[in-house]
Design an enzyme around this catalytic site. Structure first.
Site, PDB file in Angstrom:
ATOM      1  NE  ARG B 151     -20.755 -18.581 107.246  1.00  0.00           N
ATOM      2  CZ  ARG B 151     -20.401 -17.359 107.638  1.00  0.00           C
ATOM      3  NH1 ARG B 151     -19.702 -17.168 108.752  1.00  0.00           N
ATOM      4  NH2 ARG B 151     -20.710 -16.326 106.908  1.00  0.00           N
ATOM      5  CG  ASN B 192     -20.493 -20.027  98.260  1.00  0.00           C
ATOM      6  OD1 ASN B 192     -21.408 -19.604  97.570  1.00  0.00           O
ATOM      7  ND2 ASN B 192     -20.495 -19.924  99.583  1.00  0.00           N
ATOM      8  CD  GLU B 276     -25.188 -15.675 100.586  1.00  0.00           C
ATOM      9  OE1 GLU B 276     -24.449 -16.675 100.520  1.00  0.00           O
ATOM     10  OE2 GLU B 276     -25.789 -15.341 101.608  1.00  0.00           O
ATOM     11  NE  ARG B 309     -27.722 -24.346  99.109  1.00  0.00           N
ATOM     12  CZ  ARG B 309     -27.293 -23.276  99.764  1.00  0.00           C
ATOM     13  NH1 ARG B 309     -26.775 -22.259  99.114  1.00  0.00           N
ATOM     14  NH2 ARG B 309     -27.385 -23.195 101.077  1.00  0.00           N
ATOM     15  CE  LYS B 350     -29.490 -21.390 102.911  1.00  0.00           C
ATOM     16  NZ  LYS B 350     -28.528 -20.472 103.528  1.00  0.00           N
ATOM     17  CG  ASP B 355     -28.520 -18.042 106.012  1.00  0.00           C
ATOM     18  OD1 ASP B 355     -28.657 -19.255 105.783  1.00  0.00           O
ATOM     19  OD2 ASP B 355     -27.439 -17.448 105.920  1.00  0.00           O
ATOM     20  CD  GLU B 383     -23.813 -19.311 108.612  1.00  0.00           C
ATOM     21  OE1 GLU B 383     -24.268 -20.255 107.948  1.00  0.00           O
ATOM     22  OE2 GLU B 383     -23.607 -18.181 108.141  1.00  0.00           O
TER      23      GLU B 383
END
Lengths: 668, 668
Positions: B151, B192, B276, B309, B350, B355, B383
Site C-alpha cells: 500500500r 505482514n 489474513e 493488532r 483500527k 478497513d 489505500e
C-alpha cells in the site's frame, strides 16, 4: 512413475504393451523395406525409429514397406495390410504397406498404422488413404523466454527457462507427439514478443534455435518465430519501424538474410501488430497490408511465409460508448485490404470476432475475405474455457466453426472449405491453435485436456472426423479402459463444453469473467472497462444490439447470415445475447423466459458439473493413479467454480431484475 | 533542484531563507545555554544542531536557553521569549527559553520554536506550554525488505532494497522530520512479516538495525519491529509456535535476550497474528491474549512492549452468508478477553470495524475495552482514499474519530480520552498511523499528501488542534504563499475528504473499489468475494442490516450509540447504509430520495474534483515548479478517477433500480 519427468500421452507404448500382457524388452522382429525412400532421410529415420518402438512387442517378424506413390497428395498417405496379417498378433511374414508421395506423408502413414495398433484394432481398417485437409497445421506457443507461459495452465515452458532455450529429450518427445497428430508447423514463442524473445533473431540464440529446428525437421515440422515488428528500433537502433521506410526495409533484408543463413529451414514469421499495445504499421499511417507485404517480399526468396494476425481492435474503449463495437474491428480493419496481400502472406483469423469465448459467432472475415490467404486460429489453451481445470472438450466447438456456411460462394463455402484453401484455390491455408502445453508431467495440466491437444491436430489433418471419433481415438490411445468406461469417458468429453457454457455466461454474451485472470465469475468485471466487452445488463434486460439498429456488426456477414443474425426471432438462440438486447421477459423457443433460462441453465450446469465429478469416481483404479488423482482434484475445483458461477450469475440477475425463480430455488 | 534526492518537507530552511531575502551561508550567531542538560546527550545535540540550521539566517546574536523544569509533564515543554526579541529579526541579545523535564521535551520545544520562526511569526505566540496528548505517537511502515511497500504510493522503500537495510543521509532527515512533529516510535517493517523480514531479529541484520536505531535515538524515537509469530518455526526449527508451549517460550526467551543484547534501545514488537493468513495463537487453540502475554512477559525485563493488532476477522467468508459480519469480528474476538492482557501489552485498534474506508463508524472496541491498554490505528497511506493521487486531507476524519463519544464513562469518554489513557489512567496508550512515505523526491507521492504526514504527527501530539490549524501550519511551513493562496490551499485541503467521499461509495457503505488495488471504482468488485465487504444492492435498495434484526453489530456499542445506530431515523445519514438496508425511495432529511442522493452526490463530487483541479492552476509560479507539476498531474488523474466513479456508480444504480435521475443528467 517413469524416471523421466513427463508422460508419453497417446504414444505410451509401454503401458499398451503391459495392458496386453507383453513383457518389455522383447526382441524386435520388425523389418522395414524402404527402397523408394532414402533411409538416411531424417524424416524416414524418425518413421523407422517410431515403428521399432511401436512394434517392440511383436513376437513374430513384421514386414513394413515404404512405397512411393506420386499420385498421393502432398503429405497424404495410404496404409494397407496388403501383405496380410494382424497388427497385434502378427504371424511370420505378416506385413503392412505405407504409401506416400513425400516423407511427411510417409511419417503420417506410419503414425496412422501405430494408432491403429495402439487402439487394439487387430485386423484394423487400414486400407485407407488420407490427404490432409489443410496445408498448414500449426501450433502457436505463447511461451515467454523467462519460462512463463501467457495463458498457460500446465506449468512452465519446456522451451525456455531464465531467458535460455532448453533442448533435451522432452523436446524430441514433443516433436514426435506433434508429428503423430499431423502438425507441420510450430511457432515457438509468444506473439507478444518482448524482452529476450526479441533476440531470437540474433546470434544470441541462433545456435539453440537451430537445434530445436533440427529436431522439428526430423519430424517434418517447420519451426516459425513470432516477430517483434519494432525490431528495427529495438535491435537495429533505427528511430522508426515504418514498413515503407527504405532504411527499415534494408534492415529487415539484412536481418532476414542473417536469420536464414543460420536457420535455413525456418518456416517464416508470425506477427501480432497494432494490437493490445504491440507496435505496428498504424504508428506510421501505414496499413496492415503494408506491414505484412514488406516482410513477405523480403522473406519470399527464402521460401518463408508471413502469418499476420487479424486480432486488431481498440483496447482503450470508453465503456460509455455504445457505437464502437470490438466485434466489428477485424472486418473493419482488414476487409478493405482484401486482395492487397502478397502471395506468401497469410492472415490468421480468430474463430470469433471477440476472443475465444465459450460461444461466439464465426468471424465474418472468414470467407468475408475472398482474395486473401487466410487461416483459422483457435485456442486449445483454455483461457476462457476453464483453465484446464474445468473439463471442456473443445472439438465440438471447432466442428461447429468449420461447418459454418459462410455463403461466400454457392458451394464449398464453409469455414472448413475457406481455411483449407478449397474455396479459393489458395495454396497457403490452414489452421492454427494456441497450444495448451507446459512442463507439467502430463503436458496439459489436466490429463483430460490432452484430448484437445490431440483433437486439434487430428482435426486440422482431417476436418471430416467427428468430435466423437476423435474423442474415442484419444481415449483408446491414452487409457486402457473396458468398453463401458471408454463410452462413459467419451460421453463426458462430448457433454463437457455445453456444461461449461451452461454455468458460465449465457446465450453468447461471453465474458463475465474475473478480469485479467479469466477464471471464475465476475459478472460486471469487464462491464465498465476499456476492453470493449460489455453485457449492458440493466433492470429490464441484457445483451448487445449488434443489428442494423445497433452497432451494425450483423451486416458484416453475407446476406443470408446477416438476415438471420439481425432478427431476434431467427437468430440462433445460443447467440441471442451476442446480437440483441433482450428483455428478461422475452420468451425463448422452449417457452422459458430469458430470465428463467438464465436461472435454469445455471442450476443445470452446476448440477451437471457435479455429475461429471461423480462419474469420474468410477475411473478409480482404472486409469493410472497419478492421472486419477490429478483429474479428481480438478473436478473438485470445477465443482466449486460451477457453484460460484451459478450463484453469482443468478444472484446478479435476480438482484437486477427483481424477477424470482419460478422454481423457488435459492438465489442470494 | 537540490543535489540530494529528496525534499526537506516542512523543514526547508533554505527555501524560507530565500523567501525572506536572506543569503545562504550567513555566519551563525546563535548562542545556546545548556547548563541544565548534558550537552553531549544525543537528543540535546540534535536540538542544538537543528537550532543552528534554523537560525542560520540570523544577522544578530540570538540566545537560547535550555532549562530543566521538573514540573513539566514527560516529553512536554514550555517555550517563551522571556529574554525578549524577534524570531526572524532578532536584535543582539534577543533570546528564547525552552523548558522541559526531559530531553524529548526539549527537542519538541526546539521544533516548536523553529515552526514559529518558519511560519514567519516574528513576535510569535511562544509563551506556550504543551504536553503531548498521547504517550505513544507512532508510525507503522509497511515496507518490505525487497524495497516494495505494501500500500505504498510514493515510490520504493527508503529503508530497504534487495533485502538489505539502507542507512544514509535520508534516514537522518526522516528521523528529524518525525521528531519535528512529535513522533516517538517507528515500526520499520511491514506487519505482514515474511521472507527476509523474518530475519530482522537475527545476526543477519542486527548491525544495520542498530545503526537505524541509533539515528532514531538521536531524535528521541524508539525503533520497533514487526514480528513473525511463526519465528520459532521459521527461524528456530521448532515444529510449532504455540504460545503456551514451553519449548516455544524458551526459544522466545533466548531470542529476545539476543535481540536486546544487540538492540538495547528497541521499543518492542508489533504483531499481526491470525489475520489474513498470518500465523497466530488460534492455530493452537490459544487466545489472542495467550499470544500477546507470552511475548509481553518475556520482553518485560527489557522494558519493551508488545503492540498487538486487533485486525482479526474471517477473510474467507462466503458472500452468500448474511449472518457473518466482518464488522463484528474485532469486538467478538477481543472484548471477551478484556482485562486479561498484561501491563506491557497494548492492543492496536483500527479506527473503524472494517478497513480504513472513507467513512466508517468508530470501532466499538475503542472504549468497549475498559481494562486493556489500547491505541488507535489510522492509515495515512491512502489505500482506500485515493492512493496519494486524489487529494484527501484526512485530519478532519481523524478529528471526528477522536471526538466520538463512546459513553464508556460519564466523562472523559471520547476516543481521544480513551486512547490517550485519560479515561482509564493507562500509561500505555496512544496513536499509530500506517505511514504514507516512500523514496519519491517529495516523500509522499503527491506533495499535498505530506499534509497528512505532518498532520498525523501534530494531532497525535496535541489532539486539541483543529484540522484547520494543522492544515494552516503545514501550508505556511511548506510553501511561501501570499495570504489569499494560503487560504485557498487550506480550504482545498479541508474540503477534499468530503469531495472524495461524494464521488466514491455513498453513505458509509464503503468498498466498491477495484479488488486488490483499491483505486478506482468496481461497484461489484467485492460483492461476491470472500472478504466480508458487501453492499447487498438489489433492484429495490442497498446497504447492510447491522441492527438487532440483522447482524447485531450495532449492539456492540454502549446503549446510547447502539440505539442511535439501530434506528434508521436516528442513525447519522453519512452512515445510513453501513447500518441499514435502505430502499432507493427512502427519503433523506434533505428531502432527496436515496437514489437521487446517490446521483446528486456523485455528480457534485465529480464537479468539485474538477473545481479543485482548476483552483490548483492559480498556484502556478507560486510554488516550486517540481511540486506544481507533480500536483497538477495528480489532479488530472483525480478528475479522471472522479469521472469514472461518478459514471460507474450512477450507471450501476440506474441500471439496477430503473429509477431515472430527476435532473435528467446523462447516466449510461
Amino acid at each position: 512413475m517413469e524416471s523421466r519427468g513427463w508422460s508419453q500421452l497417446w504414444l505410451d507404448y509401454e503401458s499398451k504393451f503391459a495392458a496386453s500382457g507383453v513383457a518389455n524388452g522383447t526382441e524386435r522382429k520388425i523389418v522395414i523395406e524402404c527402397s523408394d525412400f532414402d533411409r538416411n532421410n531424417r524424416v524416414i529415420k524418425s518413421a523407422v525409429s517410431e515403428l521399432n518402438r511401436a512394434f517392440a512387442d511383436a513376437t513374430k517378424e513384421v514386414k513394413i514397406s515404404f512405397v512411393r506413390n506420386e499420385k498421393i497428395a502432398a503429405q497424404g498417405y495410404k496404409v494397407g495390410n496388403i501383405i496380410g496379417g494382424s497388427l497385434n498378433k502378427p504371424q511370420d511374414g505378416d506385413g503392412f504397406i505405407i504409401e506416400a508421395s513425400d516423407e511427411n506423408g510417409l511419417l503420417y502413414g506410419t503414425f496412422h498404422l501405430i494408432r491403429e495398433k495402439l487402439m487394439g484394432r487387430d485386423y484394423p481398417d487400414i486400407s485407407v488413404s488420407c490427404a490432409p485437409s489443410n496445408p498448414l497445421r500449426m501450433m502457436n506457443h505463447w511461451d515467454n523466454m523467462d519460462g512463463s507461459i501467457e495463458r498457460g495452465y500446465s506449468g512452465r515452458s519446456f522451451f525456455y527457462a531464465n531467458d535460455e532455450i532448453i533442448v533435451d529429450d522432452r523436446t524430441v518427445d514433443y516433436a514426435r507427439f506433434m508429428a503423430s497428430i499431423g502438425i507441420n508447423g510450430i511457432v515457438i514463442n509468444n506473439v507478444n514478443v518482448k524482452w529476450a524473445a526479441t533476440d531470437l533473431i540474433t546470434t544470441r540464440f541462433f545456435d539453440k534455435v537451430k537445434e530445436l529446428s533440427d529436431i522439428f525437421e526430423d519430424y517434418g515440422i517447420k519451426l516459425y518465430l513470432s516477430l517483434n515488428f519494432a525490431a528495427p528500433i529495438e535491435l537495429g537502433g533505427l528511430p522508426i519501424c515504418d514498413p515503407l521506410d527504405e532504411q527499415v526495409k534494408q534492415w529487415w533484408k539484412n536481418k532476414i538474410k542473417e536469420v536464414y543463413d543460420h536457420l535455413p529451414n525456418l518456416g517464416g514469421f508470425l506477427v501480432k501488430a497494432d494490437s493490445e499495445g504491440r507496435p505496428g504499421p498504424f504508428t506510421y499511417g501505414r496499413t496492415q497490408a503494408d506491414g505484412a507485404n514488406m516482410l513477405g517480399d523480403i522473406i519470399a526468396p527464402y521460401g518463408g511465409i508471413i502469418i499476420w494476425r487479424c486480432f486488431v481492435y481498440n483496447c482503450t474503449q470508453d465503456w460509455r460508448d455504445t457505437k464502437t463495437d470490438r466485434a466489428r474491428a477485424g472486418y473493419d480493419y482488414f476487409k478493405g485490404l482484401d486482395g492487397q496481400y502478397h502471395d506468401n502472406v497469410i492472415l490468421q483469423i480468430k474463430n470469433g470476432p471477440m476472443d475465444f469465448q465459450i460461444r461466439e459467432p464465426i468471424s465474418p472475415l472468414l470467407g468475408g475475405l475472398t482474395q486473401t490467404n487466410q487461416m483459422l486460429e483457435v485456442q486449445i489453451a483454455q483461457e476462457y474455457t476453464g483453465h484446464q481445470i474445468d473439463l471442456c472438450y473443445l472439438i465440438p466447438m471447432f466442428k461447429e466453426i468449420l461447418g459454418f456456411k459462410t455463403y461466400c460462394k454457392s458451394d464449398n463455402d464453409t469455414v472448413a472449405d475457406v481455411v483449407s484453401g478449397r474455396t479459393m484455390g489458395n495454396k497457403l491455408a490452414g489452421m492454427a491453435a494456441v497450444i495448451n502445453t507446459g512442463n507439467d508431467y502430463n503436458w496439459t495440466g489436466n490429463d483430460l485436456a490432452a484430448a484437445n491437444l490431440y483433437g486439434f491436430g487430428r482435426l486440422s489433418f482431417d476436418t471430416e472426423l467427428s468430435a466423437e471419433e476423435i474423442a474415442r481415438e484419444w481415449v483408446k490411445l491414452t487409457f486402457n479402459l473396458e468398453q463401458e468406461l471408454e463410452d462413459k469417458l467419451v460421453d463426458m468429453l462430448l457433454r463437457s463444453r455445453e456444461i461449461y457454457e451452461k454455468y458460465t455466461s449465457p446465450l453468447g454474451i461471453g465474458w463475465m469473467v474475473t478480469p485479467g485472470d479469466h477464471y471464475g465469475p465476475s459478472v460486471d468485471g469487464y462491464e465498465y472497462s476499456r476492453w470493449g466487452t460489455y453485457h449492458r445488463a440493466d433492470h429490464l434486460g441484457l445483451g448487445v444490439d449488434r443489428t442494423d439498429k445497433g452497432t451494425g456488426y450483423a451486416q458484416q456477414y453475407y446476406p443470408q447470415n446477416a438476415e438471420m443474425y439481425n432478427d431476434p426471432h431467427k437468430c440462433p438462440e445460443n447467440l441471442l445475447l451476442f446480437f440483441h438486447h433482450i428483455p428478461y421477459t422475452w420468451k425463448l423457443s422452449s417457452g422459458q423466459s430469458l430470465i428463467q433460462y438464465i436461472y435454469d441453465s445455471h442450476f443445470e450446469g452446476y448440477e451437471e458439473a457435479r455429475k461429471l465429478a461423480d462419474e469420474w469416481k468410477s475411473f478409480e483404479g482404472k486409469v493410472p493413479e497419478r492421472a486419477y488423482n490429478c483429474i479428481s482434484h480438478r473436478f473438485d475445483l470445477q465443482v466449486n467454480n460451477a457453484h460460484e458461477w451459478c450463484d453469482q450469475v443468478n444472484s446478479y440477475f435476480y438482484r437486477k431484475s427483481g424477477i424470482a425463480d419460478e422454481k423457488g430455488r435459492e438465489i442470494f
